[in-house]
Design a protein around this motif. Structure first.
Motif, PDB file in Angstrom:
ATOM      1  N   SER A 159     -36.604  19.125 -20.205  1.00  0.00           N
ATOM      2  CA  SER A 159     -37.230  17.869 -20.620  1.00  0.00           C
ATOM      3  C   SER A 159     -38.648  17.761 -20.081  1.00  0.00           C
ATOM      4  CB  SER A 159     -36.398  16.686 -20.124  1.00  0.00           C
ATOM      5  OG  SER A 159     -35.102  16.695 -20.691  1.00  0.00           O
ATOM      6  N   LEU A 160     -38.833  18.186 -18.831  1.00  0.00           N
ATOM      7  CA  LEU A 160     -40.151  18.079 -18.214  1.00  0.00           C
ATOM      8  C   LEU A 160     -41.173  18.939 -18.945  1.00  0.00           C
ATOM      9  CD1 LEU A 160     -41.891  17.014 -15.840  1.00  0.00           C
ATOM     10  CD2 LEU A 160     -41.176  19.050 -14.561  1.00  0.00           C
ATOM     11  N   VAL A 161     -40.829  20.177 -19.191  1.00  0.00           N
ATOM     12  CA  VAL A 161     -41.763  21.071 -19.874  1.00  0.00           C
ATOM     13  C   VAL A 161     -41.919  20.674 -21.342  1.00  0.00           C
ATOM     14  CG1 VAL A 161     -42.213  23.462 -20.533  1.00  0.00           C
ATOM     15  CG2 VAL A 161     -41.251  22.946 -18.281  1.00  0.00           C
ATOM     16  N   GLY A 162     -40.816  20.280 -21.974  1.00  0.00           N
ATOM     17  CA  GLY A 162     -40.875  19.876 -23.367  1.00  0.00           C
ATOM     18  C   GLY A 162     -41.772  18.669 -23.595  1.00  0.00           C
ATOM     19  N   ASP A 163     -41.809  17.762 -22.613  1.00  0.00           N
ATOM     20  CA  ASP A 163     -42.655  16.574 -22.744  1.00  0.00           C
ATOM     21  C   ASP A 163     -44.140  16.912 -22.724  1.00  0.00           C
ATOM     22  OD1 ASP A 163     -40.463  15.006 -22.947  1.00  0.00           O
ATOM     23  OD2 ASP A 163     -40.550  14.168 -20.916  1.00  0.00           O
ATOM     24  N   LEU A 164     -44.481  18.116 -22.289  1.00  0.00           N
ATOM     25  CA  LEU A 164     -45.890  18.503 -22.237  1.00  0.00           C
ATOM     26  C   LEU A 164     -46.409  18.995 -23.586  1.00  0.00           C
ATOM     27  CD1 LEU A 164     -45.883  20.464 -18.840  1.00  0.00           C
ATOM     28  CD2 LEU A 164     -46.506  18.073 -19.235  1.00  0.00           C
ATOM     29  N   ARG A 176     -40.987  11.372 -15.955  1.00  0.00           N
ATOM     30  CA  ARG A 176     -41.419  12.652 -15.392  1.00  0.00           C
ATOM     31  C   ARG A 176     -41.356  12.690 -13.867  1.00  0.00           C
ATOM     32  NH1 ARG A 176     -46.673  13.545 -19.288  1.00  0.00           N
ATOM     33  NH2 ARG A 176     -45.519  13.883 -21.241  1.00  0.00           N
ATOM     34  N   PRO A 177     -41.809  11.654 -13.160  1.00  0.00           N
ATOM     35  CA  PRO A 177     -41.756  11.722 -11.695  1.00  0.00           C
ATOM     36  C   PRO A 177     -40.343  11.962 -11.157  1.00  0.00           C
ATOM     37  CG  PRO A 177     -43.193   9.938 -12.377  1.00  0.00           C
ATOM     38  CD  PRO A 177     -42.510  10.436 -13.618  1.00  0.00           C
ATOM     39  N   LEU A 178     -39.335  11.333 -11.778  1.00  0.00           N
ATOM     40  CA  LEU A 178     -37.966  11.536 -11.317  1.00  0.00           C
ATOM     41  C   LEU A 178     -37.504  12.965 -11.591  1.00  0.00           C
ATOM     42  CD1 LEU A 178     -36.000   8.279 -12.225  1.00  0.00           C
ATOM     43  CD2 LEU A 178     -36.645   9.120  -9.967  1.00  0.00           C
ATOM     44  N   ARG A 179     -37.866  13.493 -12.747  1.00  0.00           N
ATOM     45  CA  ARG A 179     -37.480  14.871 -13.054  1.00  0.00           C
ATOM     46  C   ARG A 179     -38.140  15.843 -12.078  1.00  0.00           C
ATOM     47  NH1 ARG A 179     -38.298  13.380 -18.936  1.00  0.00           N
ATOM     48  NH2 ARG A 179     -36.210  12.955 -19.743  1.00  0.00           N
ATOM     49  N   VAL A 180     -39.416  15.624 -11.814  1.00  0.00           N
ATOM     50  CA  VAL A 180     -40.121  16.481 -10.855  1.00  0.00           C
ATOM     51  C   VAL A 180     -39.471  16.377  -9.479  1.00  0.00           C
ATOM     52  CG1 VAL A 180     -42.299  16.835  -9.629  1.00  0.00           C
ATOM     53  CG2 VAL A 180     -42.316  16.423 -12.092  1.00  0.00           C
TER      54      VAL A 180
END
Length: 236
Positions: A159-164, A176-180
């Motif tokens: 999800s994090l990379v896909g959102d980019l 994103r902060p929670l995923r990171v």
């Protein structure tokens, strides 16, 4: 329904994710090539072992899978018994996890450092940890915080990379902060667990630390104020 979101809940889940890294370091490095929380990896280890892969214990992987399944059943049964009290169930689940990890830590007292031959004690510790992690998986799944599943990072990383990607909805960037935080927590936990073991610490120490983390998480969330539905006034 999931739990009411709060900074305390997010913090508890992040710390639990870090403890998963510690636990899996113990499982993989001190208890043989086995995972006790990440069942995808453990299932593959079992398959590789059955195919004759060197250095893999079919027994250890089987015990872990059985323990995890039993923990999942126990967690689901616990949720059913106290379904009307979601927050209390979450606290009870974490407390039970802490007790099981504490028992695993005490049982690991007779296990030597990295490389010790597997014995019945190893399998007993694996079963206790896997039981705790099966229970944890139900506990955190029902919390419904998708960014912090606590026992895996594949979904968060995807999800994090896909959102980019260009054209991704900007509204999803708030998670994103929670995923990171979850990804980093798992990584840091793995480093801490491996460091403790390679520095000569006995496996029981990181397990007892993980138990303390689960119990502290239960205590912390138990202090979150409850939100009660408004009273129904009689009509007519």
């Amino acid at each position: 329904m999931g739990l009411r979101r709060s900074a305390t809940l997010d913090a508890v889940l992040i710390v639990l994710t870090m403890s998963t890294g510690v636990i899996e370091a113990v499982s993989l490095l001190a208890l043989g090539h086995v995972f006790t929380a990440m069942m995808t990896g453990n299932m593959l280890f079992l398959a590789f072992g059955l195919a004759g892969g060197p250095g893999l214990s079919v027994t250890a992987s089987s015990v872990s899978l059985a323990g995890f399944a039993a923990g999942t059943l126990a967690g689901s049964a616990l949720e059913t018994r106290v379904a009307a009290h979601r927050s209390r169930w979450f606290v009870t689940g974490l407390a039970a996890e802490g007790v099981l990890l504490g028992a695993a830590g005490l049982a690991a007292g007779g296990i030597g450092p990295i490389g010790s031959p597997l014995s019945g004690r190893h399998y007993g510790v694996i079963a206790l940890i896997a039981l705790a992690m099966g229970l944890r998986s139900v506990t955190t799944l029902r919390a419904k915080v998708a960014e912090l599943p606590t026992t895996l990072t594949t979904r968060a990383l995807t999800s994090l990379v896909g959102d980019l990607a260009p054209g991704t909805a900007a509204g999803r960037s708030g998670s994103r902060p929670l995923r990171v935080a979850g990804i980093l927590a798992m990584f840091v936990g793995g480093i801490l667990g491996a460091w403790m073991l390679t520095a000569g610490w006995r496996p029981q120490i990181p397990l007892l630390i993980a138990a303390a983390v689960a119990l502290a998480g239960a205590a912390a969330y138990s202090r979150v104020p409850r939100v009660h539905p408004p009273e129904q006034r009689p009509t007519g």
